[in-house]
Motif scaffolding. Structure first.
Motif, mmCIF file in Angstrom:
data_model
loop_
_atom_site.group_PDB
_atom_site.id
_atom_site.type_symbol
_atom_site.label_atom_id
_atom_site.label_comp_id
_atom_site.label_asym_id
_atom_site.label_seq_id
_atom_site.Cartn_x
_atom_site.Cartn_y
_atom_site.Cartn_z
ATOM 1 N N ILE A 180 -12.887 6.328 -1.951
ATOM 2 C CA ILE A 180 -13.345 7.563 -2.607
ATOM 3 C C ILE A 180 -13.879 7.246 -4.000
ATOM 4 N N LYS A 181 -13.165 6.407 -4.742
ATOM 5 C CA LYS A 181 -13.628 6.038 -6.086
ATOM 6 C C LYS A 181 -14.957 5.294 -6.000
ATOM 7 N N ALA A 182 -15.065 4.367 -5.037
ATOM 8 C CA ALA A 182 -16.317 3.617 -4.879
ATOM 9 C C ALA A 182 -17.493 4.533 -4.585
ATOM 10 N N LEU A 183 -17.234 5.655 -3.896
ATOM 11 C CA LEU A 183 -18.282 6.597 -3.527
ATOM 12 C C LEU A 183 -18.530 7.656 -4.596
ATOM 13 N N GLY A 184 -17.876 7.503 -5.737
ATOM 14 C CA GLY A 184 -18.123 8.408 -6.855
ATOM 15 C C GLY A 184 -17.249 9.642 -6.879
ATOM 16 N N GLY A 185 -16.196 9.658 -6.077
ATOM 17 C CA GLY A 185 -15.294 10.804 -6.045
ATOM 18 C C GLY A 185 -14.008 10.547 -6.797
ATOM 19 N N ASP A 186 -13.156 11.565 -6.821
ATOM 20 C CA ASP A 186 -11.864 11.477 -7.503
ATOM 21 C C ASP A 186 -10.736 11.767 -6.518
ATOM 22 N N SER A 187 -9.632 11.101 -6.722
ATOM 23 C CA SER A 187 -8.427 11.382 -5.936
ATOM 24 C C SER A 187 -7.211 10.951 -6.737
ATOM 25 N N LEU A 188 -6.066 11.397 -6.295
ATOM 26 C CA LEU A 188 -4.786 10.940 -6.839
ATOM 27 C C LEU A 188 -4.029 10.262 -5.715
ATOM 28 N N ALA A 189 -3.698 8.998 -5.896
ATOM 29 C CA ALA A 189 -2.978 8.235 -4.882
ATOM 30 C C ALA A 189 -1.493 8.196 -5.214
ATOM 31 N N LEU A 190 -0.670 8.671 -4.303
ATOM 32 C CA LEU A 190 0.777 8.499 -4.413
ATOM 33 C C LEU A 190 1.149 7.257 -3.617
ATOM 34 N N VAL A 191 1.732 6.273 -4.279
ATOM 35 C CA VAL A 191 1.976 4.973 -3.659
ATOM 36 C C VAL A 191 3.425 4.557 -3.888
ATOM 37 N N ALA A 192 4.122 4.219 -2.813
ATOM 38 C CA ALA A 192 5.506 3.732 -2.918
ATOM 39 C C ALA A 192 5.484 2.250 -3.269
ATOM 40 N N LEU A 193 6.072 1.902 -4.409
ATOM 41 C CA LEU A 193 6.062 0.523 -4.883
ATOM 42 C C LEU A 193 7.476 0.093 -5.249
ATOM 43 N N SER A 194 7.781 -1.164 -4.972
ATOM 44 C CA SER A 194 9.115 -1.664 -5.320
ATOM 45 C C SER A 194 9.085 -3.182 -5.433
ATOM 46 N N GLY A 195 9.961 -3.708 -6.263
ATOM 47 C CA GLY A 195 10.108 -5.152 -6.397
ATOM 48 C C GLY A 195 8.953 -5.815 -7.119
ATOM 49 N N LEU A 196 8.969 -7.150 -7.133
ATOM 50 C CA LEU A 196 7.937 -7.919 -7.822
ATOM 51 C C LEU A 196 6.581 -7.757 -7.145
ATOM 52 N N THR A 197 6.573 -7.670 -5.813
ATOM 53 C CA THR A 197 5.307 -7.468 -5.110
ATOM 54 C C THR A 197 4.722 -6.113 -5.468
ATOM 55 N N GLY A 198 5.591 -5.106 -5.612
ATOM 56 C CA GLY A 198 5.124 -3.788 -6.030
ATOM 57 C C GLY A 198 4.503 -3.815 -7.411
ATOM 58 N N ASP A 199 5.098 -4.587 -8.326
ATOM 59 C CA ASP A 199 4.534 -4.714 -9.676
ATOM 60 C C ASP A 199 3.149 -5.348 -9.633
ATOM 61 N N ARG A 200 3.023 -6.368 -8.800
ATOM 62 C CA ARG A 200 1.725 -7.050 -8.691
ATOM 63 C C ARG A 200 0.680 -6.120 -8.072
ATOM 64 N N LEU A 201 1.109 -5.367 -7.074
ATOM 65 C CA LEU A 201 0.206 -4.419 -6.418
ATOM 66 C C LEU A 201 -0.248 -3.342 -7.397
ATOM 67 N N ALA A 202 0.671 -2.853 -8.228
ATOM 68 C CA ALA A 202 0.322 -1.848 -9.231
ATOM 69 C C ALA A 202 -0.749 -2.372 -10.182
ATOM 70 N N GLY A 203 -0.652 -3.653 -10.557
ATOM 71 C CA GLY A 203 -1.655 -4.252 -11.424
ATOM 72 C C GLY A 203 -3.035 -4.281 -10.782
ATOM 73 N N LEU A 204 -3.085 -4.568 -9.482
ATOM 74 C CA LEU A 204 -4.367 -4.581 -8.774
ATOM 75 C C LEU A 204 -4.964 -3.181 -8.679
ATOM 76 N N ILE A 205 -4.107 -2.180 -8.474
ATOM 77 C CA ILE A 205 -4.598 -0.797 -8.399
ATOM 78 C C ILE A 205 -5.182 -0.381 -9.750
ATOM 79 N N ARG A 206 -4.464 -0.696 -10.829
ATOM 80 C CA ARG A 206 -4.969 -0.363 -12.174
ATOM 81 C C ARG A 206 -6.306 -1.048 -12.436
#
Length: 315
Positions: free
Chosen positions: A50-76
């Protein structure tokens, strides 16, 4: 361009790693290329597209642990607006390996942590607080281990004024058809899943459209979409049955095609476009996605270039 709010939900995200080897040989050390890392999971991929296509959204994402921290960095890093839900255990990883010698692609998907009642209750509370009346809420991707079969119905019930879009498969899909979710806006599935539900092959797009419209008339959803891979996509609502052809492109990877379709389709609806126009844009996005490597999604320039090829006909 005005747009209704879009919320996506990803309860079983993954840190997607993709790499290549010359040949898969048992019992040998296989030297891989430098891995590509991407945030993964159905709803999260929808928000990324959606962002790539010029739209807006809010993503709710379940994150946990060190992998979750790394994933959060990629999303940001991708600039996707998201809220983190505290999930159990450690966020899962997935691995996609392309064998250069054959061109085959191998996908290894870990199950993810088991969800208990406390985690589920936390999600219901957050959905109730964030889903906007009249907006679209996308439930997509695999359900986390430990949740009941009717979990999508429980999620939908926690956001009663939202237009819920459900893209699911397997036993969860069968449960939704057996016990429809009240007010479900869109249900999407692929062709083999549709045939499994119908209990017979669907030899033509007309057969598929008849099946999809029968589900609409039975109260399963206001719209039912059946993806037919390289052929295209069928959509039925209570009054119409449409088919949008897929563009003819060279396929690099089918990963992310379904999520790109959902992203473009929902974005078009959120912008007030017709069901037929949304189906065409979704088909163009899916076609664009298969042109990209591994876990990458559709590119907007490819979507707009391919859109004229994805003509819609009424069945």
């Amino acid at each position: 361009m005005t747009q209704a709010p879009i919320l996506t939900l990803t309860l079983n995200p993954a840190l997607d790693m993709s790499t290549e080897v010359h040949e898969l040989v048992p019992n040998h050390k296989l030297r891989c290329t430098e891995p590509l890392l991407d945030p993964g999971g159905g709803g999260l991929n929808v928000s990324r597209a959606i962002k790539a296509l010029g739209g807006d959204s809010l993503a709710l994402v379940a994150l946990s642990g060190l992998t979750g921290d790394r994933l959060a960095g990629l999303i940001r890093a991708e600039g996707v607006t998201f809220l983190s839900i505290l999930g159990p255990g450690e966020t899962r990883q997935s691995l996609t390996v392309k064998e250069e010698a054959s061109g085959r692609q191998y996908r290894f998907m870990l199950p993810g942590p088991v969800w208990g009642e406390e985690e589920r209750a936390r999600v219901f509370t957050l959905l109730h607080a964030t889903a906007r009346p009249g907006g679209f809420s996308v439930i997509s991707g695999s359900q986390p281990p430990g949740v009941p079969l009717d979990f999508p119905a429980q999620l939908a019930a926690s956001m009663p004024e939202s237009r819920v879009v459900l893209d699911t498969s397997g036993a969860t899909l069968a449960e939704v058809v057996r016990n429809p979710i009240p007010g479900l806006e869109v249900l999407r599935m692929d062709g083999p899943e549709g045939e499994a539900l119908a209990g017979k092959p669907m030899a033509s797009r007309e057969d598929t459209a008849h099946f999809a419209q029968a589900l609409v008339w039975a109260g399963v959803a206001r719209m039912v979409i059946v993806a037919q891979g390289a052929e295209g996509n069928v959509l039925a609502d209570a009054e119409h049955r449409f088919f949008a052809r897929a563009a003819q492109v060279k396929v690099k990877s089918t990963v992310g095609a379904g999520d790109s379709f959902v992203a473009a389709f929902v974005l078009a609806l959120a912008r007030g476009q017709s069901h037929a126009d949304a189906l065409a844009l979704g088909s163009a996005a899916a076609s664009a996605a298969v042109m990209t490597d591994a876990t990458q999604l559709c590119r907007p320039e490819d979507v707009m270039r391919l859109l004229p090829e994805c003509g819609v006909v009424e069945l």
